[in-house]
Design an enzyme around this catalytic site. Structure first.
Site, PDB file in Angstrom:
ATOM      1  CG  HIS A 166      -1.979  -0.534  -6.880  1.00 35.61           C
ATOM      2  ND1 HIS A 166      -2.607   0.162  -5.877  1.00 35.61           N
ATOM      3  CD2 HIS A 166      -1.966  -1.838  -6.466  1.00 35.61           C
ATOM      4  CE1 HIS A 166      -2.959  -0.676  -4.917  1.00 35.61           C
ATOM      5  NE2 HIS A 166      -2.583  -1.900  -5.253  1.00 35.61           N
TER       6      HIS A 166
ATOM      7  CD  GLU B  85      -1.938   3.477  -5.819  1.00 39.31           C
ATOM      8  OE1 GLU B  85      -2.963   2.846  -6.146  1.00 39.31           O
ATOM      9  OE2 GLU B  85      -0.898   2.922  -5.446  1.00 39.31           O
TER      10      GLU B  85
ATOM     11  NE  ARG C 277      -4.196  -1.589  -0.025  1.00 42.39           N
ATOM     12  CZ  ARG C 277      -4.279  -2.605  -0.869  1.00 42.39           C
ATOM     13  NH1 ARG C 277      -3.274  -2.867  -1.686  1.00 42.39           N
ATOM     14  NH2 ARG C 277      -5.357  -3.367  -0.905  1.00 42.39           N
TER      15      ARG C 277
END
Length: 378
Positions: A254, A237, A208
């Protein structure tokens, strides 16, 4: 029965149509009007699921086709009597293979052997354990840090994060995001920790974004700290710090867990959970869904060394294919999500059938997750 599914969940329409009427929708932003008459919602990590999204809606079940759940307010779902399921471990193999692809690229570029490096793994869950097993199969030393598991008395030689920072040449993060509490991981890699890393260390974050303090990392890099950085996840993000992207060695949008197998596992896990929830339990064999791989089989002669492993790994997946596109569009609104939505199909090592004339090479490749067999040369 109406079921909303994220349009980027592979096989979701085919599977969930066995249970009811399926509507595929974007995950970010999700069309709220569609929730007004839906019974179930299947999402990915881009959709924030909480009271503000679902209050007053008839949703009875939420599934997320992801291992992580920090985008879901599980406490509120429980309070509201809404069923919930995630897909723990669905993309663990994909993330491990992303890390290997990155490390083998850096090793070739910088001219070092992974056997000479110590790898510190922060977070020893589905991803961390698999990464440890594959590294140790290659004879690479690992150090483990996982305070919750250490406190529970789980098996493993767990060390402190500071100890890993002092002794590891490679530090890779695979934790959930906890914003507070005794096991807080928000900014786990803060400026103090980053500055304490060994000169020339490699820092990897594929869990994360906020586990690593992006501002602090950029400060350290701007000041000339000798550090190689691999970031698949970013604070804020789908926005990201473009200046930080310019400084890192590998930057991707990601997608570390984005193998076809990993996505399919996520879909099938929540499908099976929902089918059980409504009393029509079904099971799906993954290999009945997946297409034939691009490369059917190859032959490997002789032992397995690092350059050969690198060629095999990058034949299946070379991380640079995802680094370059992000750099081209970074900072342009909507492009981060577009890269994820239109992601080029990627397979796992198990899709590659390797025929080896060296028995030890075949054995090692199997331990690493390849589909390898030994056929002696004639």
């Amino acid at each position: 029965m109406k079921i909303l599914v994220d349009e980027n969940m592979p096989y979701a329409r085919d599977l969930f149509s066995r249970l009811g009427e399926v509507t595929a929708v974007p995950g970010r932003p999700i069309p709220v009007a569609q929730l007004a008459d839906a019974d179930a919602l299947m999402v990915r990590s881009v959709t924030k699921v909480n009271e503000s999204l679902l209050a007053g809606k008839p949703i009875k079940f939420v599934g997320t086709a992801t291992a992580g759940t920090d985008h879901v307010d599980e406490a509120w779902l429980k309070q509201a009597g809404i069923g919930f399921s995630a897909a723990p471990g669905c993309n663990a193999i994909a993330v491990v293979e992303y890390v290997f692809s990155s490390l083998l690229m850096l090793a070739e570029r910088d001219g070092f052997s992974l056997h000479e490096r110590t790898v510190g793994i922060v977070g020893v869950g589905n991803v961390g354990r698999r990464l440890q097993a594959r590294l140790e199969a290659l004879g690479i030393t690992t150090l483990l840090c996982d305070p919750p598991r250490a406190d529970r008395g789980d098996e493993g030689d767990f060390r402190s994060l500071n100890e890993l920072a002092q002794h590891a040449d490679i530090l890779t993060f695979h934790t959930p995001l906890f914003k507070d509490g005794p096991y807080k991981t928000l900014h786990l890699a803060d400026e103090k920790l980053i500055r304490s890393l060994k000169p020339g260390a490699i820092l990897i974050n594929a869990c994360r974004g906020a586990v690593v303090d992006n501002t602090a990392l950029l400060t350290c890099l701007n000041e000339g700290q000798k550090l190689s950085v691999v970031l698949d996840v970013w604070e804020g993000e789908p926005e990201l710090n473009v200046e930080l992207l310019k400084k890192v060695d590998i930057g991707t949008p990601h997608i570390a867990g984005y193998t076809l197998e990993g996505k399919a596992r996520g879909t099938t896990q929540v499908f099976e959970a929902y089918s059980k929830f409504i009393g029509h339990e079904q099971h799906v064999a993954l290999d009945t869904l997946l297409p034939a791989p691009e490369f059917g089989r190859i032959t490997l002669h002789g032992p397995l060394d690092q350059p050969t492993l690198k060629r095999l790994v990058h034949l299946v997946y070379d991380v640079r294919r995802d680094d370059a596109p992000l750099r081209k569009v970074a900072g342009i609104p909507g492009e981060f999500d577009k890269l994820r939505k239109n992601y080029l199909e990627r397979r796992e090592w198990s899709s590659l059938y390797v025929i080896c004339d060296d028995a030890s090479a075949a054995s090692l490749l199997c331990k690493l997750g390849f589909n390898a067999v030994h056929h002696p040369a004639r």
